[in-house]
Design a protein around this motif. Structure first.
Motif, PDB file in Angstrom:
ATOM      1  N   GLN A   1       0.798  -1.225   0.000  1.00  0.00           N
ATOM      2  CA  GLN A   1       0.000   0.000   0.000  1.00  0.00           C
ATOM      3  C   GLN A   1       0.831   1.277   0.000  1.00  0.00           C
ATOM      4  N   GLY A   2       2.114   1.168   0.276  1.00  0.00           N
ATOM      5  CA  GLY A   2       2.916   2.388   0.352  1.00  0.00           C
ATOM      6  C   GLY A   2       4.369   2.082   0.623  1.00  0.00           C
ATOM      7  N   THR A   3       4.879   2.548   1.769  1.00  0.00           N
ATOM      8  CA  THR A   3       6.278   2.360   2.120  1.00  0.00           C
ATOM      9  C   THR A   3       6.391   1.737   3.505  1.00  0.00           C
ATOM     10  N   ILE A   4       7.544   1.104   3.736  1.00  0.00           N
ATOM     11  CA  ILE A   4       7.891   0.628   5.076  1.00  0.00           C
ATOM     12  C   ILE A   4       9.317   1.069   5.374  1.00  0.00           C
ATOM     13  N   SER A   5       9.698   1.040   6.636  1.00  0.00           N
ATOM     14  CA  SER A   5      11.030   1.486   7.024  1.00  0.00           C
ATOM     15  C   SER A   5      12.086   0.494   6.552  1.00  0.00           C
ATOM     16  N   GLY A   6      13.331   0.969   6.523  1.00  0.00           N
ATOM     17  CA  GLY A   6      14.433   0.106   6.130  1.00  0.00           C
ATOM     18  C   GLY A   6      14.552  -1.136   6.997  1.00  0.00           C
ATOM     19  N   PRO A   7      14.545  -1.017   8.348  1.00  0.00           N
ATOM     20  CA  PRO A   7      14.612  -2.210   9.187  1.00  0.00           C
ATOM     21  C   PRO A   7      13.447  -3.172   8.954  1.00  0.00           C
ATOM     22  N   THR A  18      -7.569   8.730   2.894  1.00  0.00           N
ATOM     23  CA  THR A  18      -6.269   8.770   3.545  1.00  0.00           C
ATOM     24  C   THR A  18      -6.415   8.346   4.999  1.00  0.00           C
ATOM     25  N   PHE A  19      -5.539   7.451   5.423  1.00  0.00           N
ATOM     26  CA  PHE A  19      -5.484   7.044   6.825  1.00  0.00           C
ATOM     27  C   PHE A  19      -4.080   7.315   7.338  1.00  0.00           C
ATOM     28  N   ILE A  20      -3.993   7.912   8.508  1.00  0.00           N
ATOM     29  CA  ILE A  20      -2.717   8.330   9.086  1.00  0.00           C
ATOM     30  C   ILE A  20      -2.570   7.721  10.465  1.00  0.00           C
ATOM     31  N   ALA A  21      -1.402   7.139  10.725  1.00  0.00           N
ATOM     32  CA  ALA A  21      -1.083   6.618  12.055  1.00  0.00           C
ATOM     33  C   ALA A  21       0.056   7.434  12.632  1.00  0.00           C
ATOM     34  N   VAL A  22      -0.088   7.842  13.888  1.00  0.00           N
ATOM     35  CA  VAL A  22       0.933   8.626  14.572  1.00  0.00           C
ATOM     36  C   VAL A  22       1.226   7.960  15.907  1.00  0.00           C
ATOM     37  N   CYS A  23       2.498   7.684  16.185  1.00  0.00           N
ATOM     38  CA  CYS A  23       2.900   7.142  17.477  1.00  0.00           C
ATOM     39  C   CYS A  23       3.826   8.134  18.162  1.00  0.00           C
ATOM     40  N   THR A  24       3.541   8.444  19.404  1.00  0.00           N
ATOM     41  CA  THR A  24       4.354   9.385  20.172  1.00  0.00           C
ATOM     42  C   THR A  24       4.891   8.689  21.416  1.00  0.00           C
ATOM     43  N   LEU A  25       6.126   9.030  21.784  1.00  0.00           N
ATOM     44  CA  LEU A  25       6.735   8.415  22.960  1.00  0.00           C
ATOM     45  C   LEU A  25       6.405   9.173  24.236  1.00  0.00           C
ATOM     46  N   ASN A  26       6.502  10.489  24.205  1.00  0.00           N
ATOM     47  CA  ASN A  26       6.355  11.276  25.427  1.00  0.00           C
ATOM     48  C   ASN A  26       5.012  11.979  25.558  1.00  0.00           C
ATOM     49  N   GLN A  55      10.818  11.582  18.489  1.00  0.00           N
ATOM     50  CA  GLN A  55       9.912  11.091  19.516  1.00  0.00           C
ATOM     51  C   GLN A  55       8.512  10.864  18.960  1.00  0.00           C
ATOM     52  N   GLU A  56       8.360  11.020  17.665  1.00  0.00           N
ATOM     53  CA  GLU A  56       7.072  10.808  17.023  1.00  0.00           C
ATOM     54  C   GLU A  56       7.307  10.184  15.658  1.00  0.00           C
ATOM     55  N   ALA A  57       6.493   9.183  15.328  1.00  0.00           N
ATOM     56  CA  ALA A  57       6.576   8.534  14.020  1.00  0.00           C
ATOM     57  C   ALA A  57       5.216   8.632  13.348  1.00  0.00           C
ATOM     58  N   ARG A  58       5.239   8.863  12.047  1.00  0.00           N
ATOM     59  CA  ARG A  58       4.001   8.968  11.272  1.00  0.00           C
ATOM     60  C   ARG A  58       4.096   8.115  10.029  1.00  0.00           C
ATOM     61  N   THR A  59       2.961   7.612   9.612  1.00  0.00           N
ATOM     62  CA  THR A  59       2.867   6.957   8.316  1.00  0.00           C
ATOM     63  C   THR A  59       1.466   7.199   7.785  1.00  0.00           C
ATOM     64  N   ALA A  60       1.293   7.046   6.492  1.00  0.00           N
ATOM     65  CA  ALA A  60      -0.017   7.264   5.878  1.00  0.00           C
ATOM     66  C   ALA A  60      -0.199   6.288   4.732  1.00  0.00           C
ATOM     67  N   ILE A  61      -1.431   5.839   4.542  1.00  0.00           N
ATOM     68  CA  ILE A  61      -1.784   5.007   3.393  1.00  0.00           C
ATOM     69  C   ILE A  61      -2.978   5.640   2.695  1.00  0.00           C
ATOM     70  N   TYR A  62      -3.096   5.311   1.420  1.00  0.00           N
ATOM     71  CA  TYR A  62      -4.147   5.888   0.585  1.00  0.00           C
ATOM     72  C   TYR A  62      -4.941   4.722   0.006  1.00  0.00           C
ATOM     73  N   VAL A  63      -6.205   4.640   0.359  1.00  0.00           N
ATOM     74  CA  VAL A  63      -7.030   3.472   0.058  1.00  0.00           C
ATOM     75  C   VAL A  63      -8.057   3.827  -1.011  1.00  0.00           C
ATOM     76  N   LYS A  64      -8.092   3.019  -2.048  1.00  0.00           N
ATOM     77  CA  LYS A  64      -8.996   3.258  -3.159  1.00  0.00           C
ATOM     78  C   LYS A  64     -10.321   2.542  -2.941  1.00  0.00           C
ATOM     79  N   ILE A  65     -11.399   3.268  -3.198  1.00  0.00           N
ATOM     80  CA  ILE A  65     -12.751   2.714  -3.108  1.00  0.00           C
ATOM     81  C   ILE A  65     -13.386   2.798  -4.490  1.00  0.00           C
ATOM     82  N   GLU A  66     -13.747   1.664  -5.056  1.00  0.00           N
ATOM     83  CA  GLU A  66     -14.255   1.624  -6.434  1.00  0.00           C
ATOM     84  C   GLU A  66     -15.775   1.630  -6.463  1.00  0.00           C
TER      85      GLU A  66
END
Length: 551
Positions: free
Chosen positions: A349-355, A468-476, A540-551
């Motif tokens: 659906q998009g990208t993932i981190s190198g690890p 568009t769906f967005i996920a945000v993770c915060t540590l502090n 201290q914050e990570a974000r990612t987003a995916i774009y979902v198609k609805i037909e």
């Protein structure tokens, strides 16, 4: 009304559906009225002003020049040479690389994510340069939105080099190499050839490997890096020329997650299980080790190896990495199950981190390397970066109108998770946390399904388009900056126009903070101070987003 048009309640107990807030467009401006068949004259001053108004790219470049170039532009300062991003002012390259900028998709772009989440440690900025304003960050967002997505380069006539091909090349050298093989190691450029690099570009990469090895050596010996085989993009290097002993190579190979020989006779011939390392993995592992200060002065072409070894991966880059065409890799990703299933879906659906890619790559390469003298190990690479990372995916790549939509999020560290839906009209709604699941603290590696099976609502696709769906993770921080979570008044936090929300988040935070209890206020101040003081883990914050198609 958004394309995910209804948050539908489950069961008979809740019959009312919560519709997402619609977007009210502003009224169009009245057209200019012609007088006597001609348009009104434009004052000379206005003409001059219009002539010098910069476009989105020029505006973005000026902002990056002002706030980012001193650390992320080669030639501006010492830190740039050791940064994954050292060409921030090369706007065209940023737009083409699909590494830090995803054209048309700012929420999935790492450059924008770092800017919007606040670049720490605090020492990055000072009184003379307090960092980009909300308006400046929004202008960078506008530039990314203005970019058109580009198809990956195609070179169907070129044979893809696989790990099995490289393994066979190493096996074929055993006969003529003899005892000398114990002092020889190999550096692979296969991913660049598979990625359709031209002959000239491959020659430049080959010269850059020489610069990299020069930065790694402990001697002053001048030496060549010959091709190990005429038809393979693999360079041979003698450890003695570098001033290395085998243990130094093996340590970096373990850190890089290099493939291992499966043939005992070859292990004996080379004196190691890991004689081959991808040039990107070698460079990034060497930089991460901290034992090679000369890497800080690498030329630009050689420094790209470090950047490419730490960058996020999309489908085109993943395919080139293992010598597969994207269509073939998509089919295999659809069959992945178990611990890496989420990464496989997220990559589709998009990208993932190198690890994350290195973990998934090991599985994919093992399953397709039967009979190969080389295979990736089940063991994870040593000393993986501690950078916070979050993946997000839906249970299907595309949906039909009326389908129920489900999401899954997974973070690599304990953090506080927020998941947001932005409809095609720009209206944003926080899906997680909600009044039925208000605790957004998640454990590392845990898969969080949204909505969960116990929650009293469903997400249903209501019309065609792209969500568009967005996920945000915060540590502090327990919640994202500016989000008002008052579940006594509303089941879901409605953020209004997403772009406007991002621009005004700091102002909103001031208003939200007034309702905090003294204990909450002390906790918030402590979290902000902890984030500002952090030096070893700058994000201290990570974000990612995916774009979902609805037909």
């Amino acid at each position: 009304m958004g394309k995910i048009g209804k948050i539908v309640c489950r069961g008979a107990a809740r019959l009312a559906a919560l519709a997402l807030v619609g977007f009210i467009s502003t009224a169009a401006r009245s057209p200019v009225i012609a007088q006597n068949g001609q348009l009104p004259a434009t004052p000379a001053a206005a003409e001059t002003a219009l002539a010098v108004v910069p476009g989105p790219a020029e505006t973005a470049r000026a902002i990056l020049d002002k706030h980012c170039a001193r650390c992320h532009q080669r030639g501006r300062g010492e830190p740039a040479a050791t940064q994954a991003l050292d060409y921030v002012l090369d706007i065209e390259q940023l737009a083409r690389a699909n590494t830090f900028v995803m054209p048309g998709r700012p929420d999935a772009s790492r450059l924008y994510s770092v800017m919007i989440s606040g670049h720490v440690p605090a020492q990055v900025y000072d009184a003379a340069n307090p960092g980009p304003t909300a308006e400046e960050i929004d202008q960078v967002r506008g530039w990314i939105e203005s970019l058109e997505q580009q198809d990956p380069p195609a070179c169907p006539e070129r044979r893809q080099v696989t790990l099995a091909d490289e393994g066979r090349a190493l096996a074929n050298l055993r006969g003529p190499g003899g005892a000398a093989l114990k002092g020889i190691r190999f550096i692979s450029l296969a991913a660049y050839q598979n990625g359709c690099a031209s002959a000239g570009e491959m020659e430049a990469k080959r010269r850059a490997v020489g610069d990299l090895v020069t930065g790694l050596r402990t001697t002053l010996v001048e030496f060549d890096l010959p091709l190990a085989a005429d038809d393979m993009p693999i360079l041979a290097v003698r450890l003695g020329d570098m001033g290395w002993d085998p243990s130094q190579w093996d340590a970096l190979a373990a850190q890089a997650g290099a493939p291992q020989l499966t043939d005992a006779a070859l292990v004996e011939a080379y004196g190691t299980e890991t004689p081959l390392i991808d040039v990107r993995d070698l460079a990034s592992a060497a930089m991460a080790s901290g034992h090679f200060p000369a890497l800080a002065s690498l030329g630009r072409e050689a420094s790209k190896f470090i950047r490419d070894g730490t960058a996020s991966v999309d489908l085109a880059k993943a395919s080139a990495d293992i010598g597969r065409v994207p269509e073939s890799l998509l089919e295999q990703l659809a069959t992945v199950q178990g611990a890496t299933e989420g990464y496989a879906i997220a990559l589709r659906q998009g990208t993932i981190s190198g690890p994350a890619w290195r973990e998934l790559r090991s599985l994919l390469a093992r399953s397709g390397s039967q009979g190969s003298p080389l295979a990736y190990s089940d063991k994870a690479p040593l000393h993986e970066p501690a950078r916070l990372d979050v993946a997000l995916w839906t249970d299907k790549l595309t949906y039909q109108k009326g389908d129920v939509v489900a999401l899954t999020a997974q973070a690599n560290r304990d953090c506080n998770l927020t998941v947001i839906n932005v409809d095609t009209q720009g209206e944003a709604t926080v899906l997680f946390p909600s009044d039925s699941d208000p605790d957004n603290a998640v454990k590392a590696g845990a898969k969080v399904r949204i909505p969960s099976d116990i929650e009293p609502y469903l997400l249903r696709a209501n019309a065609s388009g792209t969500e568009t769906f967005i996920a945000v993770c915060t540590l502090n921080r327990k919640r994202m900056l500016g989000i008002d979570q008052d579940f006594e008044k509303q089941r879901f936090s409605m953020l209004g126009n997403w772009r406007t929300f991002l621009k005004t988040a700091a102002t909103r935070e001031t208003l939200v903070g007034r309702r905090d209890t003294p204990r909450q206020r002390r906790a918030r101040i402590k979290a902000v101070a902890a984030q500002a003081a952090t030096v070893t883990a700058p994000e201290q914050e990570a974000r990612t987003a995916i774009y979902v198609k609805i037909e």
